[in-house]
Design a protein around this motif. Sequence first.
Motif, PDB file in Angstrom:
ATOM      1  N   ASN A  32      18.578  -2.324   8.839  1.00  0.00           N
ATOM      2  CA  ASN A  32      17.144  -2.391   8.557  1.00  0.00           C
ATOM      3  C   ASN A  32      16.426  -3.271   9.578  1.00  0.00           C
ATOM      4  O   ASN A  32      16.981  -4.245  10.079  1.00  0.00           O
ATOM      5  CB  ASN A  32      16.888  -2.968   7.167  1.00  0.00           C
ATOM      6  N   THR A  33      15.175  -2.928   9.828  1.00  0.00           N
ATOM      7  CA  THR A  33      14.345  -3.734  10.712  1.00  0.00           C
ATOM      8  C   THR A  33      13.644  -4.823   9.906  1.00  0.00           C
ATOM      9  O   THR A  33      13.714  -4.845   8.671  1.00  0.00           O
ATOM     10  CB  THR A  33      13.254  -2.871  11.381  1.00  0.00           C
ATOM     11  N   ILE A  65      11.490   5.274   6.189  1.00  0.00           N
ATOM     12  CA  ILE A  65      10.514   4.184   6.117  1.00  0.00           C
ATOM     13  C   ILE A  65      10.406   3.754   4.662  1.00  0.00           C
ATOM     14  O   ILE A  65      10.492   4.565   3.746  1.00  0.00           O
ATOM     15  CB  ILE A  65       9.162   4.554   6.745  1.00  0.00           C
ATOM     16  N   ASN A  66      10.241   2.474   4.461  1.00  0.00           N
ATOM     17  CA  ASN A  66      10.310   1.887   3.135  1.00  0.00           C
ATOM     18  C   ASN A  66       9.156   0.899   2.989  1.00  0.00           C
ATOM     19  O   ASN A  66       8.887   0.134   3.904  1.00  0.00           O
ATOM     20  CB  ASN A  66      11.667   1.173   3.015  1.00  0.00           C
ATOM     21  N   SER A  67       8.488   0.939   1.844  1.00  0.00           N
ATOM     22  CA  SER A  67       7.413  -0.009   1.572  1.00  0.00           C
ATOM     23  C   SER A  67       7.710  -0.773   0.293  1.00  0.00           C
ATOM     24  O   SER A  67       8.295  -0.220  -0.648  1.00  0.00           O
ATOM     25  CB  SER A  67       6.065   0.704   1.429  1.00  0.00           C
ATOM     26  N   SER A  68       7.272  -2.009   0.240  1.00  0.00           N
ATOM     27  CA  SER A  68       7.482  -2.835  -0.950  1.00  0.00           C
ATOM     28  C   SER A  68       6.533  -2.460  -2.082  1.00  0.00           C
ATOM     29  O   SER A  68       6.704  -2.922  -3.208  1.00  0.00           O
ATOM     30  CB  SER A  68       7.301  -4.317  -0.586  1.00  0.00           C
ATOM     31  N   VAL A  69       5.544  -1.608  -1.814  1.00  0.00           N
ATOM     32  CA  VAL A  69       4.532  -1.239  -2.802  1.00  0.00           C
ATOM     33  C   VAL A  69       4.410   0.280  -2.861  1.00  0.00           C
ATOM     34  O   VAL A  69       4.373   0.944  -1.826  1.00  0.00           O
ATOM     35  CB  VAL A  69       3.160  -1.864  -2.430  1.00  0.00           C
ATOM     36  N   ALA A  70       4.336   0.828  -4.069  1.00  0.00           N
ATOM     37  CA  ALA A  70       4.122   2.264  -4.220  1.00  0.00           C
ATOM     38  C   ALA A  70       2.740   2.644  -3.704  1.00  0.00           C
ATOM     39  O   ALA A  70       1.808   1.836  -3.738  1.00  0.00           O
ATOM     40  CB  ALA A  70       4.258   2.664  -5.684  1.00  0.00           C
ATOM     41  N   ALA A  71       2.599   3.852  -3.218  1.00  0.00           N
ATOM     42  CA  ALA A  71       1.344   4.448  -2.767  1.00  0.00           C
ATOM     43  C   ALA A  71       0.853   3.922  -1.419  1.00  0.00           C
ATOM     44  O   ALA A  71      -0.258   4.216  -1.013  1.00  0.00           O
ATOM     45  CB  ALA A  71       0.245   4.321  -3.823  1.00  0.00           C
ATOM     46  N   ASP A  72       1.675   3.151  -0.724  1.00  0.00           N
ATOM     47  CA  ASP A  72       1.341   2.788   0.657  1.00  0.00           C
ATOM     48  C   ASP A  72       1.577   3.996   1.556  1.00  0.00           C
ATOM     49  O   ASP A  72       2.343   4.893   1.214  1.00  0.00           O
ATOM     50  CB  ASP A  72       2.229   1.654   1.163  1.00  0.00           C
ATOM     51  N   SER A  73       0.961   4.005   2.711  1.00  0.00           N
ATOM     52  CA  SER A  73       1.314   5.001   3.715  1.00  0.00           C
ATOM     53  C   SER A  73       1.645   4.272   5.008  1.00  0.00           C
ATOM     54  O   SER A  73       1.113   3.200   5.295  1.00  0.00           O
ATOM     55  CB  SER A  73       0.199   6.028   3.919  1.00  0.00           C
ATOM     56  N   SER A  74       2.556   4.866   5.759  1.00  0.00           N
ATOM     57  CA  SER A  74       3.068   4.257   6.979  1.00  0.00           C
ATOM     58  C   SER A  74       2.963   5.244   8.129  1.00  0.00           C
ATOM     59  O   SER A  74       2.824   6.448   7.919  1.00  0.00           O
ATOM     60  CB  SER A  74       4.530   3.864   6.792  1.00  0.00           C
ATOM     61  N   LEU A 128       4.278   0.869  11.435  1.00  0.00           N
ATOM     62  CA  LEU A 128       3.325  -0.037  10.791  1.00  0.00           C
ATOM     63  C   LEU A 128       2.860   0.563   9.482  1.00  0.00           C
ATOM     64  O   LEU A 128       3.032   1.762   9.245  1.00  0.00           O
ATOM     65  CB  LEU A 128       2.126  -0.323  11.687  1.00  0.00           C
ATOM     66  N   ARG A 129       2.264  -0.263   8.656  1.00  0.00           N
ATOM     67  CA  ARG A 129       1.636   0.223   7.424  1.00  0.00           C
ATOM     68  C   ARG A 129       0.256   0.737   7.794  1.00  0.00           C
ATOM     69  O   ARG A 129      -0.543   0.018   8.393  1.00  0.00           O
ATOM     70  CB  ARG A 129       1.529  -0.907   6.394  1.00  0.00           C
ATOM     71  N   ALA A 130      -0.026   1.983   7.447  1.00  0.00           N
ATOM     72  CA  ALA A 130      -1.327   2.575   7.770  1.00  0.00           C
ATOM     73  C   ALA A 130      -2.365   2.289   6.688  1.00  0.00           C
ATOM     74  O   ALA A 130      -3.553   2.160   6.978  1.00  0.00           O
ATOM     75  CB  ALA A 130      -1.178   4.085   7.966  1.00  0.00           C
ATOM     76  N   VAL A 136       6.281  -2.994   5.134  1.00  0.00           N
ATOM     77  CA  VAL A 136       7.067  -1.805   5.460  1.00  0.00           C
ATOM     78  C   VAL A 136       8.177  -2.157   6.450  1.00  0.00           C
ATOM     79  O   VAL A 136       8.064  -3.117   7.216  1.00  0.00           O
ATOM     80  CB  VAL A 136       6.191  -0.665   6.017  1.00  0.00           C
ATOM     81  N   LEU A 137       9.241  -1.353   6.393  1.00  0.00           N
ATOM     82  CA  LEU A 137      10.355  -1.512   7.326  1.00  0.00           C
ATOM     83  C   LEU A 137      10.986  -0.154   7.574  1.00  0.00           C
ATOM     84  O   LEU A 137      10.768   0.790   6.823  1.00  0.00           O
ATOM     85  CB  LEU A 137      11.389  -2.511   6.799  1.00  0.00           C
ATOM     86  N   ILE A 138      11.776  -0.083   8.638  1.00  0.00           N
ATOM     87  CA  ILE A 138      12.614   1.086   8.889  1.00  0.00           C
ATOM     88  C   ILE A 138      13.973   0.771   8.276  1.00  0.00           C
ATOM     89  O   ILE A 138      14.596  -0.242   8.615  1.00  0.00           O
ATOM     90  CB  ILE A 138      12.772   1.365  10.408  1.00  0.00           C
ATOM     91  N   ALA A 139      14.404   1.611   7.345  1.00  0.00           N
ATOM     92  CA  ALA A 139      15.702   1.423   6.704  1.00  0.00           C
ATOM     93  C   ALA A 139      16.743   2.223   7.484  1.00  0.00           C
ATOM     94  O   ALA A 139      16.510   3.380   7.839  1.00  0.00           O
ATOM     95  CB  ALA A 139      15.648   1.891   5.255  1.00  0.00           C
ATOM     96  N   ALA A 140      17.861   1.604   7.775  1.00  0.00           N
ATOM     97  CA  ALA A 140      18.915   2.280   8.535  1.00  0.00           C
ATOM     98  C   ALA A 140      20.271   1.731   8.120  1.00  0.00           C
ATOM     99  O   ALA A 140      20.381   0.604   7.639  1.00  0.00           O
ATOM    100  CB  ALA A 140      18.698   2.081  10.032  1.00  0.00           C
TER     101      ALA A 140
END
Length: 166
Positions: A32-33, A65-74, A128-130, A136-140
């Motif tokens: 992860n980043t 891509i992973n966000s800590s909050v639902a309904a975010d866009s990246s 980035l979070r749009a 947000v992060l890149i999960a790997a």
Amino acid sequence: MVTQWLAGQDVTVDRLNDNHPRTIAYAGITANTATTTTVEVVAITTPTFTMRNNRAFRCTAKALINSSVAADSSTIRIRRTNVSGATLLDTQRIYNVIATANSLCYAQNIFTNTTGSDITDVLVLDYLRASGTGNVLIAASAGQVAYIEVEDIGVASDFPSATAIT
């Protein structure tokens, strides 16, 4: 899309290589980043490679891509050199439906080098979070590698509407 052979032409390594798509740059990550919000951050950088003049290239980006909050866009982008470089691929917005759940991004774009000379550079995958409020992060991982792949796919004139390298 395939290099044309004309009667009497010599068989050369370049002509044989140009006769089919081939990977010319690849870079991946298996961890992860760091998180970010609205600041564009580089996750992956390719090794330096050469984009030959009058050639077309297919660029592939694959990441979770992973966000800590639902309904975010990246947004995930592939750029030349760094986060300020020319954009070669833009995923627009990736909607994160559930908090901390991974959303797959798999995107491709074709670009051409018709600048008149070969270009040697690196490409970066950034994110980035749009919109929204989360991190947000890149999960790997070893089983879910995030990567950039660049393929030489033929002569530039076969792709007249492709993105031009600048």
